[in-house]
Every structure is written in structure tokens, then in C-alpha cells.
Enzyme design. Structure first.
Site, mmCIF file in Angstrom:
data_model
loop_
_atom_site.group_PDB
_atom_site.id
_atom_site.type_symbol
_atom_site.label_atom_id
_atom_site.label_comp_id
_atom_site.label_asym_id
_atom_site.label_seq_id
_atom_site.Cartn_x
_atom_site.Cartn_y
_atom_site.Cartn_z
ATOM 1 C CD GLN A 1 -2.708 -1.204 2.665
ATOM 2 O OE1 GLN A 1 -2.253 -0.690 3.521
ATOM 3 N NE2 GLN A 1 -3.373 -2.270 2.509
ATOM 4 C CG HIS B 1 -2.796 -0.896 7.863
ATOM 5 N ND1 HIS B 1 -3.336 -1.802 8.857
ATOM 6 C CD2 HIS B 1 -3.380 -1.538 6.634
ATOM 7 C CE1 HIS B 1 -4.411 -2.466 8.450
ATOM 8 N NE2 HIS B 1 -4.285 -2.464 7.137
ATOM 9 C CD GLU C 1 -13.746 2.969 14.180
ATOM 10 O OE1 GLU C 1 -13.112 4.025 14.662
ATOM 11 O OE2 GLU C 1 -13.939 1.787 15.167
ATOM 12 C CE1 TYR D 1 -12.365 9.301 18.763
ATOM 13 C CE2 TYR D 1 -10.214 9.950 19.322
ATOM 14 C CZ TYR D 1 -11.482 10.415 19.141
ATOM 15 O OH TYR D 1 -12.030 11.478 19.551
ATOM 16 C CE1 TYR E 1 -10.269 -7.470 5.418
ATOM 17 C CE2 TYR E 1 -8.290 -7.365 6.729
ATOM 18 C CZ TYR E 1 -9.194 -6.845 6.056
ATOM 19 O OH TYR E 1 -9.077 -5.356 5.713
#
Ligand SMILES: [Ca+2]
Length: 377
Positions: free
Chosen positions: A85, A151, A244, A254, A265
Site C-alpha cells: 500500500q 497501513h 469508521e 479511539y 478477515y
């Protein structure tokens, strides 16, 4: 009647058209293509005069001129880790760009030995001719660097006080770090434009805490925007379910990975498999199943139906659409899908002209402008 006044009349008719929305139905929008051929784009920014800047994940930044022509890669972009990513990710212009030519961008950067990486935030000046970055300086580097392809988070927002928010993912392999203050994994940080921690950050002076941290307990935040009252809103990816929308406030937790509305997953609970706990914040909204949110904008213009003003617009990588959310008393009052773009939606922004722009992520992605369709028009 000259052509100028005909154009004005046409514009006035269009405005009147969507102001006369029938039976309270939401007027539709159409996607007008501004540019195409953007290769795995991640972020779009608006230059004075109407040109755009776009980042492509492989490590190129390009200027897009009138007519949608993609310029050559801008020189001076540092090497990025284009893996998983990672790559060249977000880009924003300084609020005083017209005077200082300064921009900020974030990307996945490798360690010196090349065995680890993390999200870096750089500051640079765009040369007057727009062909290169000058005075490049990395002002922040997520710590610690780890060997991970995932991430990176990486959305940047400048707030009116002149500080920068930067969202930072948990790097997937380090999710437990999101709950501790000795690292930047799964955090939002707030830094000055020099990269230092502002004195009023919530954990300044707390033993063992990194002073840049604004909020903690996040997973992978790829959407961030301010609303009309300059409050920060963010979206983050859950695991399977549990994406979210949050309105992150100083010093609050959070919850990830202690609480989540998602599961692993393929099934299987995360941690204790709970979705609430005292001391941990609930999201303002969660999407289960996941939409994979990326890109976020809060509409402050009057370009669309009055009902759209102050709505939150979130892109969906997974379902190729833009979601519109309305907020009442800090809770989501409605959610709708406003347009399907047929490609993953990576970024959503409000342009200086008040229109919403959407960047799709594909080998030949597009930038589109959303324009209201007058009823019957
Ligand atoms: Ca959460």
C-alpha cells in the site's frame, strides 16, 4: 443580449433549477471528467489559477493544466517505497501557497539500511515554473520504522492555527502499538510546519509519551478533513467490517484494536471481540460491511442543494462510490451513495470553486468534478 449575459442567465436558471427540488428528493450529480490517465493516483490539490497537482503512488507528482493534459513528472520528489500500500501518498498546499509556494506531502520512506519503512511528511516549495520541488525537507518521520507493506495512513490537514494533522496507520503487524503512547503507530499526530510538537498537544510533558500524538487507537486512516467549524473528521479502515468515521479530539483513544465493530478477515474475533469499553471512544459512524473509505471532504460551498451543505463526503475504494453523510448533534443522521464512478475512489476534495472533485484509483484513473443536475435538465 450578448453571450456573457446569456451565460449568466443559463447559470441563474441552473441555480434556480436545483433550488426547486421536487418533493424533497436529493438532486443528482453528474461526473464531468477533468483529467484521465492518472496512474494509481492518491491525492489531488488545487493550484491558484485552476491547475491541479496530483500524486501517483509509484512516486510521481504531476501538474494538470487546463484541458486536462497531464504534465511531466515534477522533479525533486524523494524516493518512495512503492510496495504493497506504500508509495507517494497525500499532498496539500500550504494555506499561504500563493505567497510561499510551499506544499506538504507524505509517503512511505525506507530506512537507511532499506530493511524497514514508515510514513514521512515532507515540506517543499514548488518552483515558479511548476517543474520541480525546491528546499525539500522531511519534517516528520513515523517512529519506529518497521518492515511492513501496509497501513501507512497518510492524510494531511492544515488547521487554521497553522499546525498540521497527519494520520498514521498501525502498520498492520503492529496493531497493539495503537494503544501505547511510545510510538506513532495507529495515531493522529499534530505538528508545526517545522515538524515540532505544539506546546498545547495533549501528551506534551507526559513521561514516555511522544509529544506529537493528538489521538490514539486508530487502525488505518485514509480520510481527513476539517468542517466549517475547523473540527477534524477522519475515516479509517476496519478489518472485516468496522470502518469508521470519527471526530478525533485531543488526547482521546479511539479503541483499536481493543474495541472494533469488525472481525478478522475470514471471520474470528479481534482481541476480546468487544465493540465498546469505558474510556474508549465510539465512532460517530461505522460501516459494516466495510466500504474501504479513502478521501474525505466536508462541503462548505453553496454549489449544490442546500441539503448538501456541511455534509461529509467519503470515497469508497471497495464500491467505487462517494457516500454523503449528514451529521446532527454529532451523530450521523443519514447516509447515501451519491454516485458510482466505476473505479475505486481514492480522494474526494472540495475545490476552490466550491465543486467536489473525485480522484479514482486505477492504472488509468480519472479526476472528475461533480456537478448538480437540474431537475428535468
Ligand atoms: Ca475505533
Amino acid at each position: 443580449m450578448n453571450s456573457g449575459s446569456i451565460a449568466s442567465l443559463a447559470a441563474a436558471t441552473l441555480v434556480a433549477g436545483f433550488a426547486m427540488t421536487v418533493n424533497g428528493a436529493t438532486p443528482g450529480v453528474r461526473a464531468v471528467t477533468v483529467a484521465e490517465g492518472v496512474a494509481m493516483g492518491w491525492a489531488v490539490a488545487f493550484l491558484p489559477g485552476g491547475d491541479l497537482l496530483v500524486t501517483e503512488r509509484a512516486g510521481t507528482m504531476r501538474r494538470i493544466g487546463a484541458g486536462g493534459a497531464l504534465g511531466k513528472p515534477i522533479n525533486g520528489v524523494p524516493a518512495v517505497v512503492f510496495r504493497g500500500q506504500g508509495g507517494l501518498l497525500d499532498l496539500v498546499l500550504d494555506s499561504r501557497f500563493e505567497a510561499n509556494r510551499t506544499l506538504y506531502f507524505c509517503y512511505s520512506a525506507a530506512s537507511e539500511a532499506g530493511d524497514a519503512n514508515s510514513t514521512a511528511l515532507a515540506r517543499a516549495k514548488l518552483s515558479a515554473d511548476g517543474t520541480r520541488l525546491d528546499s525539500l525537507r522531511v519534517i516528520f518521520q513515523q517512529s519506529p520504522m518497521v518492515d511492513s507493506r501496509a497501513h501507512f495512513g497518510c492524510r494531511i490537514v492544515e488547521s487554521p492555527d497553522g499546525n498540521l494533522f497527519l494520520t498514521l496507520g498501525d502498520r498492520f503487524s503492529r496493531m497493539q502499538d495503537a494503544q501505547t503512547l511510545d510510538n506513532h503507530h495507529g495515531k493522529i499526530v499534530r505538528i508545526t510546519k517545522e515538524g515540532t510538537a505544539p506546546a498545547d498537544n495533549p501528551f506534551v510533558g507526559k513521561a514516555g509519551a511522544l509529544p506529537e500524538i493528538w489521538s490514539l487507537g486508530h487502525r488505518n486512516l485514509q480520510g481527513a478533513a476539517l468542517d466549517a467549524e475547523s473540527r477534524l473528521w477522519t475515516t479509517e479502515h476496519g478489518a472485516q467490517g468496522g470502518d469508521e468515521l470519527n471526530q478525533p479530539q485531543a488526547g482521546l483513544n479511539y479503541g483499536w484494536p481493543v474495541i472494533t465493530h469488525g472481525v478478522n478477515y475470514g471471520g474470528g474475533k479481534i482481541g476480546e471481540g468487544i465493540n465498546k469499553k469505558a474510556g474508549l471512544e465510539q465512532p460517530v459512524h461505522h460501516w459494516t460491511p466495510s466500504i474501504a473509505p479513502s478521501g474525505l471532504a466536508v462541503l462548505t460551498s453553496d454549489r449544490y442543494s442546500p441539503k448538501w451543505k456541511n455534509s461529509i463526503f467519503a470515497g469508497s475504494l471497495k464500491f467505487n462510490y462517494v457516500a454523503r453523510l449528514t451529521i446532527r448533534d454529532n451523530k450521523v443522521a443519514s447516509v447515501e451513495q451519491i454516485i458510482d464512478l466505476g473505479q475505486r475512489v481514492r480522494d474526494v476534495r472540495q475545490g476552490p470553486n466550491g465543486f467536489l472533485y473525485v480522484l479514482t484509483e486505477a492504472p488509468k484513473g480519472r479526476i472528475v468534478r461533480l456537478e448538480p443536475i437540474a431537475p428535468g435538465g
